[in-house]
Design a protein around this motif. Structure first.
Motif, PDB file in Angstrom:
ATOM      1  N   SER A 191       0.809  -1.226   0.000  1.00 33.31           N
ATOM      2  CA  SER A 191       0.000   0.000   0.000  1.00 33.31           C
ATOM      3  C   SER A 191       0.840   1.273   0.000  1.00 33.31           C
ATOM      4  CB  SER A 191      -0.936   0.016   1.216  1.00 33.31           C
ATOM      5  OG  SER A 191      -0.182   0.105   2.424  1.00 33.31           O
ATOM      6  N   PHE A 192       2.134   1.176   0.277  1.00 32.64           N
ATOM      7  CA  PHE A 192       2.930   2.388   0.442  1.00 32.64           C
ATOM      8  C   PHE A 192       2.966   3.236  -0.825  1.00 32.64           C
ATOM      9  CE2 PHE A 192       6.892   4.806   0.223  1.00 32.64           C
ATOM     10  CZ  PHE A 192       6.805   5.529   1.403  1.00 32.64           C
ATOM     11  N   TYR A 193       3.106   2.610  -1.979  1.00 31.36           N
ATOM     12  CA  TYR A 193       3.231   3.385  -3.213  1.00 31.36           C
ATOM     13  C   TYR A 193       2.015   4.270  -3.467  1.00 31.36           C
ATOM     14  CZ  TYR A 193       4.081   4.562  -8.101  1.00 31.36           C
ATOM     15  OH  TYR A 193       4.265   5.244  -9.279  1.00 31.36           O
ATOM     16  N   PRO A 194       0.800   3.726  -3.534  1.00 23.19           N
ATOM     17  CA  PRO A 194      -0.342   4.628  -3.744  1.00 23.19           C
ATOM     18  C   PRO A 194      -0.584   5.580  -2.579  1.00 23.19           C
ATOM     19  CG  PRO A 194      -1.091   2.381  -3.347  1.00 23.19           C
ATOM     20  CD  PRO A 194       0.386   2.314  -3.528  1.00 23.19           C
ATOM     21  N   ALA A 195      -0.317   5.118  -1.351  1.00 20.22           N
ATOM     22  CA  ALA A 195      -0.596   5.956  -0.187  1.00 20.22           C
ATOM     23  C   ALA A 195       0.316   7.184  -0.153  1.00 20.22           C
ATOM     24  CB  ALA A 195      -0.432   5.136   1.095  1.00 20.22           C
ATOM     25  N   HIS A 196       1.605   7.004  -0.413  1.00 23.42           N
ATOM     26  CA  HIS A 196       2.506   8.155  -0.322  1.00 23.42           C
ATOM     27  C   HIS A 196       2.264   9.124  -1.474  1.00 23.42           C
ATOM     28  CE1 HIS A 196       5.229   6.811  -3.540  1.00 23.42           C
ATOM     29  NE2 HIS A 196       5.896   7.946  -3.388  1.00 23.42           N
ATOM     30  N   LEU A 197       1.850   8.606  -2.647  1.00 24.74           N
ATOM     31  CA  LEU A 197       1.516   9.491  -3.762  1.00 24.74           C
ATOM     32  C   LEU A 197       0.275  10.320  -3.444  1.00 24.74           C
ATOM     33  CD1 LEU A 197       2.110   7.203  -6.877  1.00 24.74           C
ATOM     34  CD2 LEU A 197       3.522   9.119  -6.100  1.00 24.74           C
ATOM     35  N   ALA A 198      -0.721   9.684  -2.834  1.00 22.52           N
ATOM     36  CA  ALA A 198      -1.935  10.409  -2.450  1.00 22.52           C
ATOM     37  C   ALA A 198      -1.606  11.507  -1.439  1.00 22.52           C
ATOM     38  CB  ALA A 198      -2.967   9.439  -1.875  1.00 22.52           C
ATOM     39  N   LEU A 199      -0.723  11.205  -0.487  1.00 25.77           N
ATOM     40  CA  LEU A 199      -0.331  12.199   0.515  1.00 25.77           C
ATOM     41  C   LEU A 199       0.422  13.364  -0.125  1.00 25.77           C
ATOM     42  CD1 LEU A 199      -0.151  13.065   3.460  1.00 25.77           C
ATOM     43  CD2 LEU A 199       1.924  11.679   3.673  1.00 25.77           C
ATOM     44  N   LEU A 200       1.359  13.070  -1.025  1.00 23.63           N
ATOM     45  CA  LEU A 200       2.115  14.122  -1.690  1.00 23.63           C
ATOM     46  C   LEU A 200       1.202  14.985  -2.564  1.00 23.63           C
ATOM     47  CD1 LEU A 200       5.356  12.188  -2.721  1.00 23.63           C
ATOM     48  CD2 LEU A 200       5.127  13.918  -0.922  1.00 23.63           C
ATOM     49  N   ALA A 201       0.255  14.350  -3.253  1.00 19.73           N
ATOM     50  CA  ALA A 201      -0.693  15.113  -4.065  1.00 19.73           C
ATOM     51  C   ALA A 201      -1.533  16.029  -3.193  1.00 19.73           C
ATOM     52  CB  ALA A 201      -1.588  14.156  -4.852  1.00 19.73           C
ATOM     53  N   LEU A 202      -1.940  15.530  -2.029  1.00 19.99           N
ATOM     54  CA  LEU A 202      -2.744  16.333  -1.099  1.00 19.99           C
ATOM     55  C   LEU A 202      -1.954  17.533  -0.592  1.00 19.99           C
ATOM     56  CD1 LEU A 202      -5.578  16.216   0.178  1.00 19.99           C
ATOM     57  CD2 LEU A 202      -4.533  15.071   2.145  1.00 19.99           C
ATOM     58  N   VAL A 203      -0.683  17.325  -0.275  1.00 22.91           N
ATOM     59  CA  VAL A 203       0.172  18.428   0.184  1.00 22.91           C
ATOM     60  C   VAL A 203       0.327  19.472  -0.914  1.00 22.91           C
ATOM     61  CG1 VAL A 203       2.525  19.047   0.866  1.00 22.91           C
ATOM     62  CG2 VAL A 203       1.418  17.036   1.865  1.00 22.91           C
ATOM     63  N   LYS A 204       0.542  19.025  -2.148  1.00 21.76           N
ATOM     64  CA  LYS A 204       0.668  19.953  -3.276  1.00 21.76           C
ATOM     65  C   LYS A 204      -0.581  20.822  -3.420  1.00 21.76           C
ATOM     66  CE  LYS A 204       2.057  18.924  -7.327  1.00 21.76           C
ATOM     67  NZ  LYS A 204       2.240  18.259  -8.637  1.00 21.76           N
ATOM     68  N   ILE A 205      -1.730  20.199  -3.303  1.00 22.12           N
ATOM     69  CA  ILE A 205      -2.988  20.915  -3.541  1.00 22.12           C
ATOM     70  C   ILE A 205      -3.339  21.827  -2.373  1.00 22.12           C
ATOM     71  CG2 ILE A 205      -5.472  20.612  -3.863  1.00 22.12           C
ATOM     72  CD1 ILE A 205      -4.770  17.941  -5.310  1.00 22.12           C
ATOM     73  N   LEU A 206      -3.255  21.309  -1.140  1.00 20.43           N
ATOM     74  CA  LEU A 206      -3.726  22.065   0.016  1.00 20.43           C
ATOM     75  C   LEU A 206      -2.749  23.138   0.480  1.00 20.43           C
ATOM     76  CD1 LEU A 206      -5.365  19.242   2.195  1.00 20.43           C
ATOM     77  CD2 LEU A 206      -6.464  20.843   0.628  1.00 20.43           C
ATOM     78  N   PHE A 207      -1.456  22.835   0.432  1.00 21.38           N
ATOM     79  CA  PHE A 207      -0.473  23.759   0.996  1.00 21.38           C
ATOM     80  C   PHE A 207       0.229  24.617  -0.053  1.00 21.38           C
ATOM     81  CE2 PHE A 207      -0.928  20.423   4.156  1.00 21.38           C
ATOM     82  CZ  PHE A 207      -1.059  21.141   5.327  1.00 21.38           C
ATOM     83  N   PHE A 208       0.261  24.145  -1.297  1.00 21.84           N
ATOM     84  CA  PHE A 208       0.952  24.899  -2.337  1.00 21.84           C
ATOM     85  C   PHE A 208       0.018  25.348  -3.454  1.00 21.84           C
ATOM     86  CE2 PHE A 208       4.191  22.438  -0.219  1.00 21.84           C
ATOM     87  CZ  PHE A 208       5.269  23.310  -0.133  1.00 21.84           C
ATOM     88  N   GLY A 209      -1.236  24.932  -3.380  1.00 24.03           N
ATOM     89  CA  GLY A 209      -2.206  25.336  -4.381  1.00 24.03           C
ATOM     90  C   GLY A 209      -1.880  24.880  -5.782  1.00 24.03           C
ATOM     91  N   GLU A 210      -1.150  23.776  -5.905  1.00 25.31           N
ATOM     92  CA  GLU A 210      -0.733  23.274  -7.218  1.00 25.31           C
ATOM     93  C   GLU A 210      -1.682  22.183  -7.697  1.00 25.31           C
ATOM     94  OE1 GLU A 210       3.349  22.147  -7.367  1.00 25.31           O
ATOM     95  OE2 GLU A 210       4.034  23.892  -6.236  1.00 25.31           O
ATOM     96  N   TRP A 211      -2.837  22.604  -8.183  1.00 28.70           N
ATOM     97  CA  TRP A 211      -3.777  21.636  -8.735  1.00 28.70           C
ATOM     98  C   TRP A 211      -3.350  21.265 -10.152  1.00 28.70           C
ATOM     99  CZ3 TRP A 211      -7.415  18.424  -7.186  1.00 28.70           C
ATOM    100  CH2 TRP A 211      -8.236  17.824  -8.146  1.00 28.70           C
ATOM    101  N   VAL A 212      -3.378  19.982 -10.450  1.00 26.90           N
ATOM    102  CA  VAL A 212      -2.950  19.482 -11.762  1.00 26.90           C
ATOM    103  C   VAL A 212      -4.138  18.874 -12.488  1.00 26.90           C
ATOM    104  CG1 VAL A 212      -1.499  17.802 -12.958  1.00 26.90           C
ATOM    105  CG2 VAL A 212      -0.603  19.042 -10.985  1.00 26.90           C
TER     106      VAL A 212
END
Length: 222
Positions: A191-212
């Motif tokens: 589960s680590f691969y999808p889980a860490h990607l989901a967390l990094l995507a969430l950080v990008k969106i919520l804290f850096f406003g980088e929606w892709v």
């Protein structure tokens, strides 16, 4: 082994997303992929059910795809698809009466994987084959030759660092066997691969406003 692979992959992706100009993150991250290729080969050899093993890889690839697009590459397929196709090739090769009969299979697979927007493309398959069919110094030499080829033809300088775990696997088998004895729960490893990607995507969106925006056309255009 598993912890090293996961931590170095996490470092690689953090560097890629948040510190793109600092190559030290990426060099450390090169340690991860050879370990995953090695683990794939070991899983292929020792699994009690190869169809179930392939289905598990497919499930992880599907779960990780949208997080991968949001975190790393909006127009590409994540690396588990690369590993899945490599595992399919290994399965096909095992069914052939002689290994050299598989040369056309490998050539076709390389052409297909280099055409698709896969993470690592055909490099991933070739490295998996190296781990499957070579040992000791030949393993190191084959991996080094592969890296040199990609350095000259694709300018993958940072990929040269990926030889480090291969050196340890090939030349210090006792040490590597000791590392393999310390295993994480299976659900953590898978589960680590999808889980860490989901967390990094969430950080990008919520804290850096980088929606892709996911480039669906790129994903499904052949």
């Amino acid at each position: 082994m598993q912890i090293i692979a996961m931590l170095t992959m996490l470092i690689d992706h953090i560097g890629y997303i948040f510190f793109p100009d600092e190559l030290a993150w990426r060099y450390i991250g090169r340690i991860a992929f050879p370990i995953y290729c090695y683990a794939l080969v070991q899983g292929h050899i020792h699994t009690s059910s190869r169809p179930r093993y392939l289905r598990r890889l497919l499930l992880i690839a599907l779960i990780a795809q949208i997080p991968y697009n949001l975190a790393l590459d909006p127009g590409g397929w994540n690396v588990v698809f690369t590993l899945l196709l490599s595992a399919v090739v290994l399965t096909l090769l095992d069914k052939l009466p002689k290994l050299w009969y598989g040369i056309p299979v490998v050539i076709i697979a390389v052409l297909i994987m280099d055409h698709l927007p896969l993470d690592y493309n055909a490099y991933g398959l070739l490295l998996v084959l190296i781990f499957r069919y070579t040992r000791s110094y030949w393993l190191v030499l084959a991996h080094f030759a592969l890296n040199v080829f990609y350095l000259f033809y694709y300018f993958w300088l940072v990929q040269m660092a990926s030889i480090v775990p291969t050196l340890l696997i090939a030349l210090t088998p006792a040490f590597w066997t000791l590392l393999e004895k310390r295993r994480l729960p299976r659900w953590v490893w898978w589960s680590f691969y999808p889980a860490h990607l989901a967390l990094l995507a969430l950080v990008k969106i919520l804290f850096f406003g980088e929606w892709v925006s996911i480039e669906w056309r790129s994903l499904f255009t052949i």
